[in-house]
Design a protein around this motif. Structure first.
Motif, PDB file in Angstrom:
ATOM      1  N   GLU A  45     -32.014  17.028  20.866  1.00 44.21           N
ATOM      2  CA  GLU A  45     -31.982  17.367  22.288  1.00 44.21           C
ATOM      3  C   GLU A  45     -31.562  16.182  23.159  1.00 44.21           C
ATOM      4  OE1 GLU A  45     -32.552  20.318  23.928  1.00 44.21           O
ATOM      5  OE2 GLU A  45     -32.651  21.299  21.980  1.00 44.21           O
ATOM      6  N   LEU A  46     -31.914  14.983  22.750  1.00 45.19           N
ATOM      7  CA  LEU A  46     -31.644  13.799  23.571  1.00 45.19           C
ATOM      8  C   LEU A  46     -30.396  13.030  23.153  1.00 45.19           C
ATOM      9  CD1 LEU A  46     -35.288  12.482  23.969  1.00 45.19           C
ATOM     10  CD2 LEU A  46     -33.942  13.785  25.608  1.00 45.19           C
ATOM     11  N   LYS A  47     -29.782  13.429  22.067  1.00 47.62           N
ATOM     12  CA  LYS A  47     -28.617  12.705  21.540  1.00 47.62           C
ATOM     13  C   LYS A  47     -27.477  12.696  22.559  1.00 47.62           C
ATOM     14  CE  LYS A  47     -25.842  12.200  17.450  1.00 47.62           C
ATOM     15  NZ  LYS A  47     -25.668  12.618  16.060  1.00 47.62           N
ATOM     16  N   GLY A  48     -26.982  11.513  22.844  1.00 49.14           N
ATOM     17  CA  GLY A  48     -25.848  11.342  23.744  1.00 49.14           C
ATOM     18  C   GLY A  48     -26.200  11.388  25.219  1.00 49.14           C
ATOM     19  N   LYS A  49     -27.477  11.500  25.545  1.00 44.31           N
ATOM     20  CA  LYS A  49     -27.881  11.562  26.947  1.00 44.31           C
ATOM     21  C   LYS A  49     -28.443  10.215  27.382  1.00 44.31           C
ATOM     22  CE  LYS A  49     -28.811  16.478  26.741  1.00 44.31           C
ATOM     23  NZ  LYS A  49     -29.811  17.528  26.841  1.00 44.31           N
ATOM     24  N   ASN A  50     -28.240   9.894  28.649  1.00 43.95           N
ATOM     25  CA  ASN A  50     -28.753   8.660  29.217  1.00 43.95           C
ATOM     26  C   ASN A  50     -30.222   8.882  29.598  1.00 43.95           C
ATOM     27  OD1 ASN A  50     -29.451   6.461  30.791  1.00 43.95           O
ATOM     28  ND2 ASN A  50     -27.461   6.369  31.808  1.00 43.95           N
ATOM     29  N   VAL A  51     -31.107   8.121  28.981  1.00 43.20           N
ATOM     30  CA  VAL A  51     -32.545   8.294  29.180  1.00 43.20           C
ATOM     31  C   VAL A  51     -32.938   8.009  30.630  1.00 43.20           C
ATOM     32  CG1 VAL A  51     -34.821   7.473  28.485  1.00 43.20           C
ATOM     33  CG2 VAL A  51     -33.071   7.825  26.772  1.00 43.20           C
ATOM     34  N   ALA A  52     -32.350   7.019  31.251  1.00 44.57           N
ATOM     35  CA  ALA A  52     -32.674   6.686  32.643  1.00 44.57           C
ATOM     36  C   ALA A  52     -32.324   7.849  33.574  1.00 44.57           C
ATOM     37  CB  ALA A  52     -31.946   5.421  33.068  1.00 44.57           C
ATOM     38  N   GLU A  53     -31.185   8.493  33.322  1.00 48.47           N
ATOM     39  CA  GLU A  53     -30.804   9.649  34.144  1.00 48.47           C
ATOM     40  C   GLU A  53     -31.749  10.819  33.921  1.00 48.47           C
ATOM     41  OE1 GLU A  53     -26.729  10.494  33.222  1.00 48.47           O
ATOM     42  OE2 GLU A  53     -25.997   8.652  34.144  1.00 48.47           O
ATOM     43  N   LEU A  54     -32.180  11.037  32.683  1.00 49.17           N
ATOM     44  CA  LEU A  54     -33.125  12.118  32.377  1.00 49.17           C
ATOM     45  C   LEU A  54     -34.466  11.894  33.081  1.00 49.17           C
ATOM     46  CD1 LEU A  54     -32.482  12.661  28.565  1.00 49.17           C
ATOM     47  CD2 LEU A  54     -31.787  14.143  30.451  1.00 49.17           C
ATOM     48  N   ILE A  55     -34.926  10.647  33.081  1.00 52.17           N
ATOM     49  CA  ILE A  55     -36.194  10.328  33.742  1.00 52.17           C
ATOM     50  C   ILE A  55     -36.067  10.540  35.249  1.00 52.17           C
ATOM     51  CG2 ILE A  55     -37.780   8.451  34.306  1.00 52.17           C
ATOM     52  CD1 ILE A  55     -37.296   7.395  31.448  1.00 52.17           C
ATOM     53  N   ALA A  56     -34.950  10.128  35.828  1.00 47.60           N
ATOM     54  CA  ALA A  56     -34.738  10.311  37.267  1.00 47.60           C
ATOM     55  C   ALA A  56     -34.688  11.798  37.621  1.00 47.60           C
ATOM     56  CB  ALA A  56     -33.452   9.619  37.705  1.00 47.60           C
ATOM     57  N   ALA A  57     -34.004  12.586  36.807  1.00 54.60           N
ATOM     58  CA  ALA A  57     -33.926  14.028  37.065  1.00 54.60           C
ATOM     59  C   ALA A  57     -35.292  14.678  36.907  1.00 54.60           C
ATOM     60  CB  ALA A  57     -32.926  14.677  36.108  1.00 54.60           C
ATOM     61  N   GLY A  58     -36.056  14.247  35.908  1.00 49.24           N
ATOM     62  CA  GLY A  58     -37.395  14.789  35.701  1.00 49.24           C
ATOM     63  C   GLY A  58     -38.344  14.415  36.821  1.00 49.24           C
ATOM     64  N   THR A  60     -37.601  14.007  39.979  1.00 51.52           N
ATOM     65  CA  THR A  60     -37.348  14.853  41.148  1.00 51.52           C
ATOM     66  C   THR A  60     -37.918  16.247  40.933  1.00 51.52           C
ATOM     67  OG1 THR A  60     -35.154  15.467  40.320  1.00 51.52           O
ATOM     68  CG2 THR A  60     -35.276  13.597  41.832  1.00 51.52           C
ATOM     69  N   LYS A  61     -37.893  16.731  39.705  1.00 45.21           N
ATOM     70  CA  LYS A  61     -38.481  18.044  39.415  1.00 45.21           C
ATOM     71  C   LYS A  61     -40.001  17.996  39.539  1.00 45.21           C
ATOM     72  CE  LYS A  61     -34.807  19.729  36.431  1.00 45.21           C
ATOM     73  NZ  LYS A  61     -34.451  20.163  35.087  1.00 45.21           N
ATOM     74  N   LEU A  62     -40.602  16.914  39.071  1.00 44.13           N
ATOM     75  CA  LEU A  62     -42.056  16.790  39.148  1.00 44.13           C
ATOM     76  C   LEU A  62     -42.550  16.651  40.585  1.00 44.13           C
ATOM     77  CD1 LEU A  62     -43.004  14.486  36.156  1.00 44.13           C
ATOM     78  CD2 LEU A  62     -43.580  16.886  36.472  1.00 44.13           C
ATOM     79  N   ALA A  63     -41.720  16.121  41.451  1.00 43.93           N
ATOM     80  CA  ALA A  63     -42.121  15.946  42.845  1.00 43.93           C
ATOM     81  C   ALA A  63     -42.375  17.288  43.525  1.00 43.93           C
ATOM     82  CB  ALA A  63     -41.055  15.172  43.603  1.00 43.93           C
ATOM     83  N   SER A  64     -41.745  18.348  43.032  1.00 42.88           N
ATOM     84  CA  SER A  64     -41.922  19.664  43.640  1.00 42.88           C
ATOM     85  C   SER A  64     -43.061  20.462  43.009  1.00 42.88           C
ATOM     86  CB  SER A  64     -40.624  20.462  43.539  1.00 42.88           C
ATOM     87  OG  SER A  64     -40.332  20.743  42.173  1.00 42.88           O
ATOM     88  N   VAL A  65     -43.690  19.925  41.980  1.00 40.01           N
ATOM     89  CA  VAL A  65     -44.778  20.623  41.299  1.00 40.01           C
ATOM     90  C   VAL A  65     -46.097  20.327  42.003  1.00 40.01           C
ATOM     91  CG1 VAL A  65     -46.066  20.809  39.135  1.00 40.01           C
ATOM     92  CG2 VAL A  65     -43.598  20.525  39.083  1.00 40.01           C
ATOM     93  N   PRO A  66     -46.841  21.363  42.386  1.00 38.73           N
ATOM     94  CA  PRO A  66     -48.143  21.105  43.014  1.00 38.73           C
ATOM     95  C   PRO A  66     -49.094  20.478  42.003  1.00 38.73           C
ATOM     96  CG  PRO A  66     -47.753  23.467  42.777  1.00 38.73           C
ATOM     97  CD  PRO A  66     -46.541  22.769  42.285  1.00 38.73           C
ATOM     98  N   SER A  67     -49.827  19.486  42.447  1.00 38.59           N
ATOM     99  CA  SER A  67     -50.712  18.779  41.523  1.00 38.59           C
ATOM    100  C   SER A  67     -52.171  18.886  41.912  1.00 38.59           C
ATOM    101  CB  SER A  67     -50.293  17.316  41.429  1.00 38.59           C
ATOM    102  OG  SER A  67     -50.366  16.710  42.691  1.00 38.59           O
ATOM    103  N   GLY A  68     -52.528  19.905  42.677  1.00 35.41           N
ATOM    104  CA  GLY A  68     -53.932  20.117  43.024  1.00 35.41           C
ATOM    105  C   GLY A  68     -54.327  19.328  44.243  1.00 35.41           C
TER     106      GLY A  68
END
Length: 114
Positions: A45-58, A60-68
């Protein structure tokens, strides 16, 4: 999650393309048994992907998740006593005294080691 963490640790260590052996080495160093099938899936799943970009994209997604939590309700309106001149500090002292008296009653007249 452990396989992803091991993959990320390997990339932080300078290995841009970690293998199953790399992940197995990291996990076995802390006593975790490795499931080769899961490790292979993470690598695929991660082959050929830039880990820093994946973390940055993740992130931004987590910022929209309610955390209680949510900050709670608004402040209560002052009671009649507060309007007459009793300050909130006096009220809290009265409440503290009540709580202390209640706590003293909890021992029922004997101690644990008496």
């Amino acid at each position: 999650m452990r396989y992803l963490s091991a993959y990320l640790l390997a990339t932080l260590g300078g290995n841009s393309n970690p293998s199953i052996d790399d992940i197995s080495g990291i996990l076995s160093s802390v006593g975790i048994e490795v499931d080769k099938e899961r490790a292979t899936k993470v690598i695929a799943e991660l082959k050929g992907k830039n880990v820093a970009e994946l973390i940055a994209a993740g992130s931004t997604k987590l910022a929209s998740v309610p955390s209680g939590g949510g900050g709670g309700g608004g402040a209560a309106a002052p009671s009649g006593d507060a309007a007459k001149g009793d300050s909130p500090a006096k009220e809290s002292k009265k409440e503290e005294k009540k709580e202390e008296e209640e706590e003293e009653d909890d021992d029922m007249g004997f101690g644990l080691f008496d």
